[in-house]
Design an enzyme around this catalytic site. Structure first.
Site, PDB file in Angstrom:
ATOM      1  N   GLY A   1     -17.411  11.625  45.112  1.00  0.00           N
ATOM      2  CA  GLY A   1     -16.027  11.861  45.487  1.00  0.00           C
ATOM      3  C   GLY A   1     -15.244  10.647  45.921  1.00  0.00           C
TER       4      GLY A   1
ATOM      5  N   ASP B   1      -8.664  -4.471  24.271  1.00  0.00           N
ATOM      6  CA  ASP B   1      -8.751  -4.812  22.857  1.00  0.00           C
ATOM      7  C   ASP B   1     -10.139  -5.315  22.497  1.00  0.00           C
ATOM      8  OD1 ASP B   1      -6.355  -4.218  21.549  1.00  0.00           O
ATOM      9  OD2 ASP B   1      -5.364  -5.981  22.344  1.00  0.00           O
TER      10      ASP B   1
ATOM     11  N   THR C   1       0.807  -1.217   0.000  1.00  0.00           N
ATOM     12  CA  THR C   1       0.000   0.000   0.000  1.00  0.00           C
ATOM     13  C   THR C   1       0.842   1.269   0.000  1.00  0.00           C
ATOM     14  OG1 THR C   1      -0.149  -0.105   2.412  1.00  0.00           O
ATOM     15  CG2 THR C   1      -1.945  -1.107   1.145  1.00  0.00           C
TER      16      THR C   1
ATOM     17  N   ASN D   1      -7.134  -0.037  12.479  1.00  0.00           N
ATOM     18  CA  ASN D   1      -6.816   0.227  13.887  1.00  0.00           C
ATOM     19  C   ASN D   1      -5.345   0.605  14.036  1.00  0.00           C
ATOM     20  OD1 ASN D   1      -5.962  -2.463  13.400  1.00  0.00           O
ATOM     21  ND2 ASN D   1      -6.159  -3.021  15.544  1.00  0.00           N
TER      22      ASN D   1
END
Length: 392
Positions: free
Chosen positions: A218, A168, A73, A95
């Site tokens: 909190g 993932d 590519t 990704n």
């Protein structure tokens, strides 16, 4: 008829987050064309040493129902091949680190010029903006940044990595959800769009309850540190117990453990606040009792009081469990290199359009000629691309 039949996905993903997404798209009918580097392919092909090399179990586990094309590519000819494929595609998924697709010439704006209906989906570590946008996305890093790694049962325990790739997988599922939402929107509007998810956001989102408590009260709730829950050694193994969702769970735990008294009647354990404050004392009582008998014995006792419990098992034991077989979670397919493959099935059950395996996990570049011919390339053009080194 599969739910995604007729949808073509151009898949640039690698390792786990992206491939887990695109495998599910393929499982339910999409034509997933996996774009790989000539010679080496997806990084998961070489992530572990294995007798089957590029077709090792790690790669095989998340790449069925895909076809592989190996294209350079970075070459101009390779880019033109990709643009031709994009013309007929519905979804492009990647990704890589933020900015990589743009530098390759495959950013959303460029591909939208090629195909205005394209859905461009990206999963990254942190997103295209912000102080961490330059960082690569990785499961353990996301655990650390998001706060997930900090929480453990007790503050005196060492910090550790969650041993399954939680970030993932979660991000991959969010990426799939975003793609499905964008496909539905395109059905309504006729227009494609950009879909972006990040590992950082996915891990934060997983902590919705904890985050809301932190933001509004909190403090951070820790489900692993509940006073009547935990993992306990028995005389022959271990079990986990969840003492919750009952009117007086401590009373029922005491009955199950055959204690001489109902500890919930003591003032120091009468409320959940007191139980939290004295968790180490309660846990010590539980540990002492569980160690006196077998896992099977205590499971029967706990279940008799309707207390949530389970044996702590290995993955090997879970895979061999009857429930795994009943749920049809293990499938077998044939592969020309790896032989008979056993792997996990898809977890989503659709009564009218069940999952099946149409393609075994592909060998690197296995479908070069087939895919390019389907997209208008002649045999002569394909051969010229091979001679030029564009196709591996």
């Amino acid at each position: 008829m599969k739910p995604l039949e007729g949808i073509t996905v151009l898949d640039f993903t690698q390792v786990y987050m992206g491939p887990s997404c695109t495998q599910l798209l393929g499982d339910y009918g999409a034509d997933v064309i996996k774009v790989e580097r000539p010679g080496s392919g997806d990084l998961s092909r070489t992530s572990i040493p294995d007798p089957d090399g590029l077709d090792n179990p790690i790669f095989l586990s998340i790449n069925r129902n895909k076809r592989s094309v190996s294209i350079d590519t970075r070459s101009e000819q390779g880019k033109q091949v990709i643009y031709r494929l994009v013309q007929d595609a519905d979804v492009v998924v990647s990704n890589f680190r933020s900015g990589v697709m743009e530098r390759l010439g495959f950013g959303y704006e460029r591909l939208r010029e090629v195909n205005p209906r394209i859905i461009w989906a990206s999963g990254t570590g942190f997103g295209p903006e912000g102080p961490y946008s330059h960082k690569g996305g990785q499961d353990v890093i996301a655990q650390a940044y998001s706060g997930v790694m900090w929480r453990r049962e007790s503050s005196d325990l060492p910090l550790s990595v969650y041993p399954t790739t939680l970030a993932d997988y979660t991000t991959g599922m969010h990426l799939m959800q975003g793609i499905l939402l964008a496909l539905r929107t395109r059905d309504l509007t006729g227009e494609g769009q950009k879909v972006e998810v990040t590992m950082y956001d996915s891990m934060l989102h997983m902590q919705m309850q904890e985050a809301c408590m932190q933001l509004n009260r909190g403090y951070e709730i820790n489900w692993a540190a509940m006073p009547l829950s935990g993992v306990f050694a028995t005389s022959d193994g271990a079990l986990c117990m969840v003492g919750a969702f009952k009117e007086n769970p401590l009373r029922d735990v005491c009955v199950a453990l055959e204690l001489d008294e109902d500890l919930s009647r003591r003032p120091e354990y009468a409320t959940q606040e007191e139980q939290f404050a004295r968790r180490p004392e309660l846990q010590a009582v539980f540990r002492e009792r569980f160690a006196t008998n077998t896992t099977a014995y205590w499971l029967k006792r706990l279940e008799g009081q309707d207390i949530l419990c389970a044996p702590v098992r290995t993955l090997e034991q879970a895979l061999a469990d009857e429930q795994t077989a009943v749920n049809r979670m293990i499938l077998e397919t044939d592969h020309p290199v790896a032989g008979r493959i056993r792997a996990l099935s898809a977890p989503i059950r659709l009564s009218a359009s069940p999952f099946d395996v149409r393609h075994a996990p592909p060998r690197l570049g296995e479908h070069n000629a087939e895919v390019l011919a389907e997209h208008g390339f002649t045999a002569e053009q394909i051969e010229a691309l091979v001679r030029a080194g564009v196709l591996g």
